[in-house]
Scaffold this active site. Structure first.
Site, PDB file in Angstrom:
ATOM      1  N   ARG A  25       0.840  -1.204   0.000  1.00  0.00           N
ATOM      2  CA  ARG A  25       0.000   0.000   0.000  1.00  0.00           C
ATOM      3  C   ARG A  25       0.874   1.253   0.000  1.00  0.00           C
ATOM      4  O   ARG A  25       2.083   1.162   0.160  1.00  0.00           O
ATOM      5  CB  ARG A  25      -0.980  -0.027   1.183  1.00  0.00           C
ATOM      6  CG  ARG A  25      -0.388  -0.493   2.525  1.00  0.00           C
ATOM      7  CD  ARG A  25      -0.997   0.213   3.664  1.00  0.00           C
ATOM      8  NE  ARG A  25      -0.839   1.640   3.502  1.00  0.00           N
ATOM      9  CZ  ARG A  25       0.291   2.286   3.729  1.00  0.00           C
ATOM     10  NH1 ARG A  25       1.367   1.664   4.135  1.00  0.00           N
ATOM     11  NH2 ARG A  25       0.367   3.594   3.543  1.00  0.00           N
ATOM     12  N   GLY A  26       0.209   2.418  -0.163  1.00  0.00           N
ATOM     13  CA  GLY A  26       0.951   3.670  -0.309  1.00  0.00           C
ATOM     14  C   GLY A  26       1.220   3.864  -1.801  1.00  0.00           C
ATOM     15  O   GLY A  26       1.688   2.936  -2.477  1.00  0.00           O
ATOM     16  N   GLY A  28       3.357   5.351  -3.795  1.00  0.00           N
ATOM     17  CA  GLY A  28       4.664   5.108  -4.406  1.00  0.00           C
ATOM     18  C   GLY A  28       4.971   3.618  -4.483  1.00  0.00           C
ATOM     19  O   GLY A  28       5.400   3.104  -5.524  1.00  0.00           O
ATOM     20  N   ARG A  68      -6.798  -1.010  -7.244  1.00  0.00           N
ATOM     21  CA  ARG A  68      -7.284   0.131  -6.454  1.00  0.00           C
ATOM     22  C   ARG A  68      -7.410   1.332  -7.395  1.00  0.00           C
ATOM     23  O   ARG A  68      -6.544   1.533  -8.245  1.00  0.00           O
ATOM     24  CB  ARG A  68      -6.312   0.447  -5.295  1.00  0.00           C
ATOM     25  CG  ARG A  68      -6.257  -0.668  -4.258  1.00  0.00           C
ATOM     26  CD  ARG A  68      -5.450  -0.259  -3.040  1.00  0.00           C
ATOM     27  NE  ARG A  68      -6.184   0.645  -2.175  1.00  0.00           N
ATOM     28  CZ  ARG A  68      -5.622   1.285  -1.139  1.00  0.00           C
ATOM     29  NH1 ARG A  68      -4.338   1.134  -0.871  1.00  0.00           N
ATOM     30  NH2 ARG A  68      -6.350   2.076  -0.370  1.00  0.00           N
ATOM     31  N   CYS A 135      -1.541   9.256   8.210  1.00  0.00           N
ATOM     32  CA  CYS A 135      -1.385   8.043   7.403  1.00  0.00           C
ATOM     33  C   CYS A 135       0.087   7.614   7.350  1.00  0.00           C
ATOM     34  O   CYS A 135       0.858   7.890   8.282  1.00  0.00           O
ATOM     35  CB  CYS A 135      -1.967   8.225   6.006  1.00  0.00           C
ATOM     36  SG  CYS A 135      -2.178   6.659   5.128  1.00  0.00           S
ATOM     37  N   SER A 137       3.091   7.923   4.668  1.00  0.00           N
ATOM     38  CA  SER A 137       3.649   8.345   3.382  1.00  0.00           C
ATOM     39  C   SER A 137       5.164   8.237   3.452  1.00  0.00           C
ATOM     40  O   SER A 137       5.809   8.838   4.316  1.00  0.00           O
ATOM     41  CB  SER A 137       3.237   9.784   3.076  1.00  0.00           C
ATOM     42  OG  SER A 137       4.176  10.376   2.207  1.00  0.00           O
ATOM     43  N   ALA A 139       7.231   9.427   1.282  1.00  0.00           N
ATOM     44  CA  ALA A 139       7.828  10.718   0.921  1.00  0.00           C
ATOM     45  C   ALA A 139       7.844  11.654   2.133  1.00  0.00           C
ATOM     46  O   ALA A 139       8.846  12.333   2.397  1.00  0.00           O
ATOM     47  CB  ALA A 139       7.057  11.339  -0.239  1.00  0.00           C
ATOM     48  N   ASP A 205      -1.883  10.719  -2.927  1.00  0.00           N
ATOM     49  CA  ASP A 205      -2.160   9.622  -3.866  1.00  0.00           C
ATOM     50  C   ASP A 205      -2.319  10.163  -5.272  1.00  0.00           C
ATOM     51  O   ASP A 205      -1.911   9.531  -6.247  1.00  0.00           O
ATOM     52  CB  ASP A 205      -3.414   8.866  -3.440  1.00  0.00           C
ATOM     53  CG  ASP A 205      -3.111   8.020  -2.227  1.00  0.00           C
ATOM     54  OD1 ASP A 205      -3.142   8.560  -1.112  1.00  0.00           O
ATOM     55  OD2 ASP A 205      -2.773   6.830  -2.411  1.00  0.00           O
ATOM     56  N   ASN A 215      -5.650  12.450  -0.782  1.00  0.00           N
ATOM     57  CA  ASN A 215      -4.824  11.652   0.133  1.00  0.00           C
ATOM     58  C   ASN A 215      -5.753  10.956   1.120  1.00  0.00           C
ATOM     59  O   ASN A 215      -6.986  11.111   1.057  1.00  0.00           O
ATOM     60  CB  ASN A 215      -3.810  12.569   0.842  1.00  0.00           C
ATOM     61  CG  ASN A 215      -2.750  11.790   1.602  1.00  0.00           C
ATOM     62  OD1 ASN A 215      -2.154  10.838   1.072  1.00  0.00           O
ATOM     63  ND2 ASN A 215      -2.499  12.138   2.844  1.00  0.00           N
ATOM     64  N   LYS A 241       2.581  11.506  -9.217  1.00  0.00           N
ATOM     65  CA  LYS A 241       1.339  11.553  -8.435  1.00  0.00           C
ATOM     66  C   LYS A 241       0.376  12.586  -9.021  1.00  0.00           C
ATOM     67  O   LYS A 241      -0.720  12.789  -8.530  1.00  0.00           O
ATOM     68  CB  LYS A 241       1.635  11.919  -6.977  1.00  0.00           C
ATOM     69  CG  LYS A 241       2.698  11.079  -6.281  1.00  0.00           C
ATOM     70  CD  LYS A 241       2.109   9.926  -5.551  1.00  0.00           C
ATOM     71  CE  LYS A 241       3.115   9.042  -4.856  1.00  0.00           C
ATOM     72  NZ  LYS A 241       3.675   9.579  -3.641  1.00  0.00           N
TER      73      LYS A 241
HETATM   74  C1  RUB Z   1      -1.805   5.707   1.686  1.00  0.00           C
HETATM   75  C2  RUB Z   1      -1.800   7.191   1.646  1.00  0.00           C
HETATM   76  C3  RUB Z   1      -0.455   7.881   1.562  1.00  0.00           C
HETATM   77  C4  RUB Z   1      -0.140   8.179   0.078  1.00  0.00           C
HETATM   78  C5  RUB Z   1       1.285   8.668  -0.103  1.00  0.00           C
HETATM   79  O1  RUB Z   1      -3.115   5.164   1.583  1.00  0.00           O
HETATM   80  O2  RUB Z   1      -2.823   7.839   1.588  1.00  0.00           O
HETATM   81  O3  RUB Z   1      -0.489   9.087   2.261  1.00  0.00           O
HETATM   82  O4  RUB Z   1      -0.321   7.017  -0.680  1.00  0.00           O
HETATM   83  O5  RUB Z   1       2.185   7.659   0.266  1.00  0.00           O
HETATM   84  P1  RUB Z   1      -3.290   3.564   1.630  1.00  0.00           P
HETATM   85  P2  RUB Z   1       3.651   7.555  -0.363  1.00  0.00           P
HETATM   86  O6  RUB Z   1      -2.692   3.072   2.895  1.00  0.00           O
HETATM   87  O7  RUB Z   1      -4.793   3.372   1.567  1.00  0.00           O
HETATM   88  O8  RUB Z   1      -2.609   3.006   0.402  1.00  0.00           O
HETATM   89  O9  RUB Z   1       4.322   8.855  -0.071  1.00  0.00           O
HETATM   90  O10 RUB Z   1       4.286   6.402   0.375  1.00  0.00           O
HETATM   91  O11 RUB Z   1       3.501   7.285  -1.818  1.00  0.00           O
END
Ligand code: RUB
Length: 330
Positions: A25-26, A28, A68, A135, A137, A139, A205, A215, A241
């Site tokens: 998940r996330g 990236g 997703r 959450c 992230s 980054a 996201d 997000n 993104k």
């Molecule tokens: C994850 C989420 C993160 C972004 C950015 O949602 O909202 O803030 O994806 O993350 P989920 P990154 O857990 O539902 O996937 O910076 O790691 O890309």
């Protein structure tokens, strides 16, 4: 039966399932995982027709794009790869190599982009800032950790739990591992704590052409509270993104996940409708700045990033709705 119609490699389907059930998940990580799945798919193809190979890769991309719907990074990664092989001519090995090379390029680009955002984002944080993040992230974490390690040792972080999936726990653990003082707080307490916060730092996201940030659910409430308290709201987001399709008027699809994530099936709320949106939209006027790997921009410059730096317009649409709206929980 041609392999394009045959069963797709087990490992590819596993990656798709892991994205769907959020083991991967996330935004990236999801993007890098689909690129990895494209490599695995390309390497596993056993036929000998370039056209059939393209059809087979299209099937894989369709499966991955149905996991997703919200993070545009997934669709941008697939478009980056498919753009390279779709119109290419040549034998099977030439086309196969194009897929593998493009996917590897994307993964490398993504990893470097997160590092670069960490470097740029870390400069925006001050040595004794109290940062709030929501959450999980990578980054955002990269920027906070980088700042802390570059002698800004006074930094401390408030991390929201991030219900219903509690991704805040992952963030708290990651920051703690680096020696950063972390306080975990309930999502609903953000306004209570905002008076102690210097900066909000979150990931994204998807970023729409008008600079709206999509997000994790709850982000827009935090932005509203930050605005009220005059606290900077910073978004760490790689250029993949940014959503090219929004430039052409498309809306970002907000994923709704199963009600059971909010209320366990064992509860006796029979007949109660439960909604579980996974993301929300923060309007650009609540965003102080977006930190990308090519520099810091105001949200109003999002369309420029898409046009000037642009990732190809995504060809892939999410085809499956995770959960019916207003689905009763029991
Ligand atoms: C994850 C989420 C993160 C972004 C950015 O949602 O909202 O803030 O994806 O993350 P989920 P990154 O857990 O539902 O996937 O910076 O790691 O890309």
């Amino acid at each position: 039966m041609p392999q394009s119609e045959a069963k797709l490699p087990e490992e590819v389907l596993e990656i798709a399932t892991k994205i769907k059930n959020m083991k991967i998940r996330g935004a990236g990580r999801i993007a890098r995982a689909v690129a990895r799945a494209m490599i695995i798919g390309a390497e596993s193809y056993r036929g000998n027709s370039p056209e059939e190979f393209k059809e087979y890769m299209r099937n894989i991309a369709n499966v991955l794009s149905s996991t997703r719907p919200t993070a545009v990074s997934l669709f941008n990664a697939l478009s980056y790869i498919s753009r390279r092989y779709e119109k290419a001519e040549g034998g099977l090995e030439v086309i196969r190599n194009l897929v593998i090379t493009a996917a590897k390029e994307f993964i490398n680009y993504s990893l470097n982009a997160v590092k670069r955002i960490g470097e740029i984002g870390s400069k925006v944080l001050r040595s004794d800032d109290s940062v709030l993040t929501h959450c999980n992230s990578h980054a955002a974490i990269e920027a906070i950790v980088k700042a802390f390690k570059s002698s800004k040792r006074g930094i401390k972080v408030l991390v929201t739990e991030t219900r219903p999936r509690f991704q805040g726990y992952i963030t708290a653990e990651a920051l703690l591992k680096e020696g950063i003082p972390v306080t975990l707080i309930p999502d609903s307490s953000v306004r209570y704590f905002m008076r102690d916060v210097d900066k909000v730092v979150v990931g994204a996201d998807t970023i729409a052409a008008n600079g709206a940030v999509i997000n994790k659910i709850g982000t827009s409430l935090i932005a509203l509270i930050a605005k009220e308290a005059n606290v900077d709201f910073l978004v760490m987001a790689e250029t993949y993104k940014f959503s090219p399709a929004t430039l052409l008027g498309e809306y970002v699809k907000i994923e709704e996940r199963p009600p059971q994530e909010v209320v366990p099936t064992s509860s006796n709320l029979k007949g109660v409708y439960v909604r579980n949106p996974a993301f929300d939209v923060t309007p650009p006027e609540y965003v102080t700045a977006i930190v990308t790997e090519i520099g810091i921009i105001p949200p109003q410059a999002a369309a420029l990033i898409i046009k000037e730096y642009g990732w190809p317009i995504a060809n892939y649409e999410h085809r499956e709705i995770a959960v019916e709206e207003d689905e009763p929980i029991l």
